[in-house]
Scaffold this motif. Structure first.
Motif, mmCIF file in Angstrom:
data_model
loop_
_atom_site.group_PDB
_atom_site.id
_atom_site.type_symbol
_atom_site.label_atom_id
_atom_site.label_comp_id
_atom_site.label_asym_id
_atom_site.label_seq_id
_atom_site.Cartn_x
_atom_site.Cartn_y
_atom_site.Cartn_z
ATOM 1 N N ARG A 1 -10.159 -3.314 -5.219
ATOM 2 C CA ARG A 1 -9.471 -2.861 -6.432
ATOM 3 C C ARG A 1 -10.450 -2.718 -7.592
ATOM 4 O O ARG A 1 -11.255 -3.604 -7.849
ATOM 5 C CB ARG A 1 -8.352 -3.831 -6.818
ATOM 6 C CG ARG A 1 -7.108 -3.642 -5.976
ATOM 7 C CD ARG A 1 -6.034 -4.594 -6.376
ATOM 8 N NE ARG A 1 -6.328 -5.910 -5.797
ATOM 9 C CZ ARG A 1 -5.503 -6.939 -5.852
ATOM 10 N NH1 ARG A 1 -4.353 -6.837 -6.457
ATOM 11 N NH2 ARG A 1 -5.838 -8.080 -5.301
ATOM 12 N N LEU A 2 -10.385 -1.600 -8.241
ATOM 13 C CA LEU A 2 -11.151 -1.259 -9.446
ATOM 14 C C LEU A 2 -12.635 -0.995 -9.211
ATOM 15 O O LEU A 2 -13.370 -0.762 -10.163
ATOM 16 C CB LEU A 2 -10.972 -2.322 -10.536
ATOM 17 C CG LEU A 2 -9.516 -2.560 -10.983
ATOM 18 C CD1 LEU A 2 -9.462 -3.664 -12.024
ATOM 19 C CD2 LEU A 2 -8.877 -1.295 -11.524
ATOM 20 N N LEU A 10 -19.185 -0.723 2.998
ATOM 21 C CA LEU A 10 -18.557 0.579 3.173
ATOM 22 C C LEU A 10 -17.420 0.790 2.186
ATOM 23 O O LEU A 10 -16.624 -0.121 1.931
ATOM 24 C CB LEU A 10 -17.989 0.723 4.591
ATOM 25 C CG LEU A 10 -18.936 0.553 5.763
ATOM 26 C CD1 LEU A 10 -18.166 0.662 7.079
ATOM 27 C CD2 LEU A 10 -20.052 1.581 5.707
ATOM 28 N N ASP A 11 -17.345 1.997 1.672
ATOM 29 C CA ASP A 11 -16.195 2.450 0.886
ATOM 30 C C ASP A 11 -15.621 3.631 1.665
ATOM 31 O O ASP A 11 -16.125 4.751 1.566
ATOM 32 C CB ASP A 11 -16.611 2.864 -0.521
ATOM 33 C CG ASP A 11 -15.431 3.350 -1.355
ATOM 34 O OD1 ASP A 11 -14.319 2.816 -1.166
ATOM 35 O OD2 ASP A 11 -15.608 4.258 -2.175
ATOM 36 N N VAL A 12 -14.606 3.372 2.474
ATOM 37 C CA VAL A 12 -14.054 4.375 3.386
ATOM 38 C C VAL A 12 -12.970 5.177 2.683
ATOM 39 O O VAL A 12 -11.972 4.617 2.229
ATOM 40 C CB VAL A 12 -13.478 3.705 4.665
ATOM 41 C CG1 VAL A 12 -12.913 4.753 5.609
ATOM 42 C CG2 VAL A 12 -14.535 2.864 5.353
ATOM 43 N N GLY A 13 -13.195 6.479 2.602
ATOM 44 C CA GLY A 13 -12.207 7.377 2.021
ATOM 45 C C GLY A 13 -11.801 8.435 3.025
ATOM 46 O O GLY A 13 -12.283 8.450 4.162
ATOM 47 N N ASP A 14 -10.918 9.334 2.616
ATOM 48 C CA ASP A 14 -10.449 10.397 3.514
ATOM 49 C C ASP A 14 -11.532 11.432 3.794
ATOM 50 O O ASP A 14 -11.620 11.953 4.896
ATOM 51 C CB ASP A 14 -9.224 11.095 2.922
ATOM 52 C CG ASP A 14 -7.989 10.204 2.934
ATOM 53 O OD1 ASP A 14 -7.895 9.329 3.819
ATOM 54 O OD2 ASP A 14 -7.126 10.391 2.058
ATOM 55 N N LEU A 74 -0.525 -3.851 0.540
ATOM 56 C CA LEU A 74 -1.272 -2.816 1.244
ATOM 57 C C LEU A 74 -0.452 -1.531 1.277
ATOM 58 O O LEU A 74 0.735 -1.566 1.576
ATOM 59 C CB LEU A 74 -1.595 -3.251 2.672
ATOM 60 C CG LEU A 74 -2.420 -4.526 2.826
ATOM 61 C CD1 LEU A 74 -2.651 -4.828 4.299
ATOM 62 C CD2 LEU A 74 -3.740 -4.422 2.094
ATOM 63 N N GLY A 75 -1.098 -0.417 0.983
ATOM 64 C CA GLY A 75 -0.431 0.874 1.000
ATOM 65 C C GLY A 75 -0.936 1.743 2.128
ATOM 66 O O GLY A 75 -1.679 1.284 3.008
ATOM 67 N N PRO A 76 -0.585 3.031 2.117
ATOM 68 C CA PRO A 76 -0.994 3.951 3.178
ATOM 69 C C PRO A 76 -2.513 4.065 3.335
ATOM 70 O O PRO A 76 -3.012 4.147 4.451
ATOM 71 C CB PRO A 76 -0.396 5.289 2.757
ATOM 72 C CG PRO A 76 0.681 4.966 1.783
ATOM 73 C CD PRO A 76 0.298 3.674 1.148
ATOM 74 N N SER A 105 -16.172 -3.994 4.522
ATOM 75 C CA SER A 105 -15.484 -2.749 4.180
ATOM 76 C C SER A 105 -14.504 -3.013 3.056
ATOM 77 O O SER A 105 -13.774 -4.015 3.076
ATOM 78 C CB SER A 105 -14.733 -2.196 5.391
ATOM 79 O OG SER A 105 -13.986 -1.056 5.019
ATOM 80 N N GLY A 106 -14.498 -2.112 2.096
ATOM 81 C CA GLY A 106 -13.525 -2.221 1.020
ATOM 82 C C GLY A 106 -12.131 -1.989 1.555
ATOM 83 O O GLY A 106 -11.903 -1.118 2.398
ATOM 84 N N LEU A 107 -11.170 -2.779 1.091
ATOM 85 C CA LEU A 107 -9.771 -2.617 1.455
ATOM 86 C C LEU A 107 -9.007 -2.235 0.188
ATOM 87 O O LEU A 107 -8.894 -3.047 -0.738
ATOM 88 C CB LEU A 107 -9.215 -3.916 2.054
ATOM 89 C CG LEU A 107 -7.773 -3.853 2.542
ATOM 90 C CD1 LEU A 107 -7.627 -2.841 3.684
ATOM 91 C CD2 LEU A 107 -7.305 -5.231 2.999
ATOM 92 N N PRO A 108 -8.521 -0.988 0.133
ATOM 93 C CA PRO A 108 -7.862 -0.516 -1.094
ATOM 94 C C PRO A 108 -6.441 -1.048 -1.242
ATOM 95 O O PRO A 108 -5.489 -0.454 -0.762
ATOM 96 C CB PRO A 108 -7.871 1.009 -0.925
ATOM 97 C CG PRO A 108 -7.882 1.227 0.550
ATOM 98 C CD PRO A 108 -8.618 0.051 1.142
ATOM 99 N N LYS A 109 -6.314 -2.172 -1.901
ATOM 100 C CA LYS A 109 -4.992 -2.764 -2.150
ATOM 101 C C LYS A 109 -4.363 -2.136 -3.388
ATOM 102 O O LYS A 109 -5.064 -1.644 -4.271
ATOM 103 C CB LYS A 109 -5.118 -4.276 -2.364
ATOM 104 C CG LYS A 109 -5.551 -5.033 -1.138
ATOM 105 C CD LYS A 109 -5.572 -6.522 -1.427
ATOM 106 C CE LYS A 109 -5.951 -7.316 -0.190
ATOM 107 N NZ LYS A 109 -5.924 -8.766 -0.456
#
Length: 136
Positions: free
Chosen positions: A95-96, A6-10, A67-69, A57-61
């Motif tokens: 990342r990337l 999964l690539d979870v976005g808004d 870790l950000g918002p 699941s991807g974790l956007p660091k």
């Protein structure tokens, strides 16, 4: 054993699935987010259809590893998902991956509108393939 990526976005969730042997990842869809209940139902259907046994699941660091918002949003989503789907969820540093997905699509000479439609699915594929490569 099939694994879901999964690539979870808004606004969207990119979805990829492994082959039955767990060697390669293929992008399957992009879910347009319409509320948490709908998102979970879509993922439940996909898990049942592909007989998924694990989720990555991807974790956007941030680039410095913090870790950000956006990471917090993804972790919250995965907590809800885990309570609704009794599967192990592994968080994977993404990342990337979106940068790599855009680069691959540019090299394939896809139009901007086509790239916009599939970037999350491709990013999910990169996330899942990164995980699969790490376990074999």
């Amino acid at each position: 054993m099939r694994i879901l990526g999964l690539d979870v976005g808004d606004r969207t969730i990119g979805v990829a699935v492994s082959d039955p042997l767990g060697l390669t990842a293929q992008g399957i869809t992009t879910i347009r987010r319409k509320g948490i209940d709908n998102d979970i139902e879509e993922l439940k259907k996909i898990c049942a259809q592909y007989e998924v046994q694990k989720i990555v699941s991807g974790l956007p660091k941030n680039m410095n590893g913090t870790l950000g918002p956006q990471s917090e949003k993804v972790l919250e989503f995965c907590d809800v998902l885990k309570s609704e789907i009794s599967l192990e969820i592994i968080m994977w540093d993404e990342r990337l991956t979106t940068v790599a997905a855009h680069k691959a699509m540019l090299e394939a000479d896809l139009s901007r509108s086509k790239r916009k439609k599939i970037v999350d699915k491709i990013a999910a594929t990169y996330i899942l393939q990164g995980y699969l490569d790490s376990i074999y």
